[in-house]
Design a protein around this motif. Structure first.
Motif, short mmCIF file in Angstrom:
data_model
loop_
_atom_site.label_atom_id
_atom_site.label_comp_id
_atom_site.label_asym_id
_atom_site.label_seq_id
_atom_site.Cartn_x
_atom_site.Cartn_y
_atom_site.Cartn_z
N ARG A 155 0.88 -1.12 -0.06
CA ARG A 155 0.22 0.03 -0.10
C ARG A 155 0.67 1.23 0.13
NH1 ARG A 155 -3.38 -2.03 4.60
NH2 ARG A 155 -5.03 -3.34 3.54
N GLN A 156 2.10 1.09 0.35
CA GLN A 156 2.91 2.26 0.46
C GLN A 156 3.40 2.58 -0.88
OE1 GLN A 156 5.59 1.35 3.66
NE2 GLN A 156 4.19 0.92 5.26
N GLN A 157 2.56 3.25 -1.71
CA GLN A 157 3.18 3.53 -3.17
C GLN A 157 3.88 4.92 -2.71
OE1 GLN A 157 -0.14 4.17 -5.89
NE2 GLN A 157 -1.39 5.10 -4.60
N ASN A 158 4.56 5.27 -3.86
CA ASN A 158 5.25 6.57 -3.79
C ASN A 158 4.86 7.43 -4.83
OD1 ASN A 158 7.16 5.69 -1.66
ND2 ASN A 158 8.13 4.49 -2.90
N ALA B 290 3.01 7.17 -10.02
CA ALA B 290 3.25 6.16 -8.81
C ALA B 290 4.35 5.17 -9.16
CB ALA B 290 1.99 6.00 -8.07
N THR B 291 4.93 4.74 -8.05
CA THR B 291 5.79 3.58 -8.11
C THR B 291 5.64 2.74 -6.79
OG1 THR B 291 7.63 4.37 -7.18
CG2 THR B 291 7.59 4.50 -9.60
N VAL B 292 5.38 1.37 -7.10
CA VAL B 292 5.03 0.54 -5.84
C VAL B 292 5.76 -0.83 -6.24
CG1 VAL B 292 2.83 -0.23 -6.60
CG2 VAL B 292 3.36 -0.48 -4.15
N GLY B 293 6.08 -1.43 -5.05
CA GLY B 293 6.73 -2.84 -5.24
C GLY B 293 8.27 -2.88 -5.77
N SER B 294 8.76 -3.87 -6.01
CA SER B 294 10.16 -4.09 -6.36
C SER B 294 10.31 -5.14 -7.35
CB SER B 294 11.15 -4.31 -5.11
OG SER B 294 10.57 -5.68 -4.50
N LEU C 293 -10.97 6.57 -16.05
CA LEU C 293 -10.21 7.77 -15.48
C LEU C 293 -9.44 7.17 -14.52
CD1 LEU C 293 -13.32 10.06 -14.96
CD2 LEU C 293 -11.29 10.55 -16.60
N ASN C 294 -8.34 8.09 -14.06
CA ASN C 294 -7.28 7.74 -12.99
C ASN C 294 -7.26 8.57 -11.85
OD1 ASN C 294 -5.65 6.89 -15.86
ND2 ASN C 294 -6.58 5.33 -14.69
N HIS C 295 -6.98 8.16 -10.77
CA HIS C 295 -6.56 8.81 -9.63
C HIS C 295 -5.83 8.08 -8.66
CE1 HIS C 295 -6.53 11.27 -5.97
NE2 HIS C 295 -7.44 12.21 -6.53
N LEU C 296 -4.47 8.33 -8.54
CA LEU C 296 -3.56 7.39 -8.06
C LEU C 296 -3.79 7.11 -6.52
CD1 LEU C 296 -0.15 9.30 -9.29
CD2 LEU C 296 -1.23 7.03 -10.30
N GLU C 297 -4.55 8.14 -5.76
CA GLU C 297 -4.63 7.91 -4.46
C GLU C 297 -6.09 7.32 -4.29
OE1 GLU C 297 -2.05 8.51 -1.80
OE2 GLU C 297 -3.82 7.97 -1.29
N LEU C 298 -6.96 7.44 -5.22
CA LEU C 298 -8.48 6.90 -4.84
C LEU C 298 -8.73 5.61 -5.39
CD1 LEU C 298 -10.69 10.05 -5.87
CD2 LEU C 298 -10.04 9.52 -3.52
#
Length: 534
Positions: A254-257, A272-276, A287-292
């Motif tokens: 959940r801790q996306q940057n 946004a980047t998340v994971g490794s 449509l997009n919204h990185l947080e929602l």
């Protein structure tokens, strides 16, 4: 030259010109009159002003004239209209060259679509900590006092707005977000949104016992007040619990940057980047919204699955989400430029590219422009040409009608207009999923941009580029997709050399995590990437 005047209404009322504080009239009612005219920012009938501030035996009309003359003397405006605009019927404050802290904050919060900087939000939060017009109560003047109580409630709601924005801000650290969520819940103790944010921020910090205490206290408070807990709140918490049990590492995911970059035409794009691990990039879509949408009932399963073993990268294209809304151009060319900007910012060398819906056309054009960077294409529910190209006259008329409805009904509380889209995107969705997507669309872009996006999608045409795609490609499409036909999906697959086509048993344009077709996409994608050692 007339210098700017600043009226401070948060805390004790003060008046200053060019940074130098000015003396206010000794009369408390005259000061209250100044505050009322400043915040209301409109003309008022003299009779109404007399009723608000003076009792009938005290010659209210004479008292009003005296107070207005005192305000003229304090403000000393050199504008042609003067500091007070008045005739025999009405009076108002001339706001030319006057800044009012409360009015500026209100306008900033309600006119700003994109994310405000953290420093600005913190500053606004600090200002709103001060009571509005502190010490300016007039208990013996019920009309004014009622107005003041209403304005103070408005200030409280603005504080709630700021606490929410700070808690959910994409650049905020988890501990600070947790602190703002606590203050948000203290200010709005019966808000399920505040309670959920407080619980989630505590969980992200690993404070599970404290999170459970918040749930217990919130539930108890509602019951004591005779209120019923919102079913969506319970469902959301249960969904988090279920996914945490199924995926122990989900909390970490959940801790996306979230960061921002600028395009060549100076548009700010949020990504946004998340994971490794090895990267996979998703092109933007409607449509997009990185947080929602990160933990949403619509996209959450897909996003977390993609981030499980890879570095998952996505972005909000211009015109929606956390990216700039006020932009000159919204069309296919700039959609591709937005993707290029994000990839360049991250200095990605080679990666699989995921396209969904119109994001497929963006992915196809990007792959043709940059074959050295794209290792594979994964295309879901896509098309090569928009509805203005080759569609029947009847179909074009229907689409134009929908755009008219969008323009007039998008931003309202009634979701009927947005529901037009939702039903065709996901006819088999659950009621709570439809409700979420209705509200998500409203929050994610403006009515004007919603129309501009539809116009841009109508004109997309990458048919001539299909034969130039030179990377491994897999194309998924639902057999009974009600927005984009199966034939359009086949056209994409047939036009790309050696592309693999997978027909899905679904009615949905947007695939949902609980339907079998979604798992087919996940399994086939994993096999496809493994086959090509990606």
């Amino acid at each position: 030259m007339n210098k700017a005047i600043f009226i401070k209404t948060l805390g004790s009322l003060t008046l200053s010109r060019d940074g130098q504080e000015l003396p206010l009239p000794a009369s408390k009612k005259t000061r209250a009159l100044l505050a009322f005219l400043a915040i209301s920012a409109r003309p008022h009938r003299r009779e109404r002003l007399c009723e608000l501030f003076w009792e009938a035996p005290d010659d209210p009309r004479g008292a009003l004239r005296w107070s207005l003359s005192k305000l003229r003397g304090v403000l000393k405006s050199t504008t042609e209209m003067g500091p007070i605009i008045a005739d025999r019927e009405r009076a108002q404050l001339n706001l030319e060259g006057i800044d009012i802290d409360f009015s500026t904050i209100r306008k900033t919060l309600f006119d700003q679509h994109a994310v405000l900087p953290l420093a600005e939000l913190r500053s606004i939060a600090a200002m709103l900590e001060q009571p509005l017009l502190d010490g300016l109560d007039l208990p013996n003047q019920p009309g004014f006092q009622s107005w003041l109580v209403a304005e103070r409630e408005d200030a409280r709601l603005l504080r709630v707005n700021v606490m929410r924005r700070l808690t959910l801000h994409p650049e905020i650290e988890h501990q600070e977000a947790c602190n703002w969520a606590r203050r948000w819940l203290e200010l709005d103790p019966f808000s399920d949104g505040a309670a959920e944010a407080r619980v989630m921020t505590l969980r992200r910090l690993g404070q599970l016992a404290e999170a459970q205490q918040v749930i217990d206290h919130f539930t108890s408070s509602l019951q004591s007040a005779g209120l019923t807990i919102n079913a969506k709140f319970e469902t959301s918490l249960q969904e988090y619990d279920r996914k945490d049990q199924e995926e122990p590492n989900r909390t970490l995911l959940r801790q996306q940057n979230i960061s921002f970059c600028k395009t060549a035409d100076n548009v700010r794009i949020a990504y946004a980047t998340v994971g490794s691990g090895r990267p996979i990039v998703k092109a933007a879509n409607w449509l997009n919204h990185l947080e929602l949408d990160w933990d949403s009932p619509i996209w959450g399963d897909l996003f977390h699955a993609l981030a499980k073993d890879r570095t998952f990268i996505r972005y909000d294209e211009r015109g929606n989400g956390l990216s700039d809304w006020d932009v000159d151009e919204i069309n296919q060319a700039v959609f591709v430029n937005d993707l290029e900007t994000v990839v360049d910012q991250l200095e990605l060398k080679k990666f699989p590219l995921l396209g969904i819906s119109q994001g497929c056309a963006v992915s196809i054009e990007y792959a043709v422009r940059h074959p050295e960077r794209v290792s594979a294409l994964i295309l879901i529910s896509g098309y090569a040409s928009g509805w203005r190209i080759g569609a029947s006259v009847e179909e074009q008329a229907k689409r134009e009608a929908v755009m008219t409805l969008t323009q007039h009904g998008w931003g309202g509380k009634n979701p009927a207009y947005r529901h037009i889209f939702t039903q065709t995107f996901m006819p088999d969705a659950k009621p709570e999923e439809l409700d979420w997507f209705d509200e998500f669309q409203r929050q994610t872009t403006s009515p004007e941009n919603a129309v501009r996006f539809q116009q841009a999608f109508a004109d997309i045409d990458v048919r001539a580029l299909l034969s130039q795609v030179n990377v491994p490609t897999i194309v998924f499409h639902s057999r009974h997709d009600q927005r984009i036909s199966l034939e359009q999906g086949r056209e994409v697959a047939n036009g790309i050399p050696n592309a693999r086509f997978v027909a899905l048993e679904s009615n949905n344009h947007i695939l949902l995590g609980h339907e079998p077709a979604w798992q087919v996409v996940m399994d086939e994608t994993e096999r496809f990437l493994a086959e090509h050692k990606l």
